[in-house]
Enzyme design. Structure first.
Site, mmCIF file in Angstrom:
data_model
loop_
_atom_site.group_PDB
_atom_site.id
_atom_site.type_symbol
_atom_site.label_atom_id
_atom_site.label_comp_id
_atom_site.label_asym_id
_atom_site.label_seq_id
_atom_site.Cartn_x
_atom_site.Cartn_y
_atom_site.Cartn_z
ATOM 1 C CB ALA A 115 -0.943 0.006 1.204
ATOM 2 N N GLY A 118 0.594 5.269 -0.414
ATOM 3 C CA GLY A 118 -0.815 5.503 -0.176
ATOM 4 C C GLY A 118 -1.650 6.086 -1.292
ATOM 5 C CB CYS A 238 4.624 1.245 -13.047
ATOM 6 S SG CYS A 238 5.787 1.100 -11.677
#
Length: 310
Positions: A115, A118, A238
């Site tokens: 995570a 954020g 990515c």
């Protein structure tokens, strides 16, 4: 010489066979990435944010595919009133895709295993209308402080932050109840971020790509295990590397109780590839989507949607 690359300094050349226009691909990768903020709808509506930016004299353009993404031609939004008060979050445009694909509902149980810092966690919370349970996990203690800070700035109250290796995440503290949805945005070689970080590929090696692929497989496998039957798992990176994308999905299809499902994107994209460097993948990986920098003037990205079957 780095295995699989004619020129060790030309990592992008490795992927020329995957793109439709090599020149446009290379030119896009060489251009700086436009600065983008995402409207945090826990705190403000897109129209309110646009009005606030106009009042501050900050120029912007609304992304044509999403009303809550604003491009800032003059760059860094970090000193604006809207940023300080949590109305916006600086987030790469294409990075907003996986949370939208996961599409969590208010009141659900959602897991974000990787995570920090954020961006996607706060986006998930907004999509959930800050209700239900959002478990935001990371293994890096330093990055967790940034996650907590960003969640607080954005007014998120439905998040529970944990520190764990996502490959071994335990449901025991949650009464062994599985999640409805999981967003698996894994650590990767970050090849698609070259437009915002020109040094992203400076230390690229095939060994690292293959090594991180093993970690990604473990994280995705555990994500499927902690999701209820019929629940949704979104996998994203990515990077352009099939070893970190389609190969990871192929592993999940062979070793986990899940199936890949098709989905639509409001951005131009290409299907996943079924063969790479002598390896062949399950034909279902074509249901994943590859986003290249030259198609939408964004970074590079990969996204896939899975349904848990048992």
């Amino acid at each position: 010489m780095t295995e699989g690359i004619d020129d060790p300094e030309d990592v992008l050349g490795r992927y020329e066979s995957l793109v439709d226009d090599v020149t446009a691909f290379r030119e896009a990768c060489a251009r700086p990435l436009p600065a983008v903020v995402r409207v945090n709808e826990i705190e403000a509506a897109p129209d309110e944010v646009r009005a606030g930016l106009r009042e501050e004299g900050i120029p912007f353009e609304t992304a044509d595919w999403h009303d809550g993404l604003l491009r800032l031609p003059e760059g860094d939004p970090g000193h604006s009133w809207a940023y300080a008060h949590g109305w916006v979050y600086g987030q790469e445009e294409v990075s907003a895709v996986p949370a939208l694909v996961l599409d969590p509902e208010p009141g659900e149980r959602v897991f974000d295993p990787c995570a920090a810092p954020g961006s996607k966690t706060t986006q998930l919370a907004a999509l959930m209308e800050d209700t239900g349970l959002l478990v935001a996990n990371d293994s890096n203690l330093g990055r967790l402080s940034a996650l907590r800070s960003n969640a607080e700035r954005c007014g998120v109250s439905n998040v529970l932050v944990t520190r764990s290796d996502a490959r071994n995440f335990s449901l025991q503290p949650f009464d062994d109840e599985p999640f409805d949805r999981v967003l698996v945005d894994v650590p990767c070689s970050c090849e698609g971020t070259i437009r915002k970080n020109p040094d992203a590929l400076a230390d690229w090696t095939l060994d690292h790509v293959e090594g991180v692929s093993g970690v990604q497989k473990g994280i995705l496998e555990r994500a499927v295990e902690v999701t209820r039957p019929g629940g949704t798992v979104v996998y994203s990176t990515c990077t352009f590397a099939p070893e970190e994308n389609e190969a990871v999905l192929d592993h999940a299809l062979r070793n986990s109780e899940c199936e890949l499902v098709p989905f639509d994107l409001p951005l131009e994209s290409r299907p996943g590839v079924t063969a790479w460097d002598g390896a062949e993948y399950d034909p279902a990986v074509e249901r994943a989507r590859r986003i290249y920098p030259h198609h939408n003037d964004t970074g590079g990205f990969f996204c896939a949607k899975l349904e848990v079957t048992a």
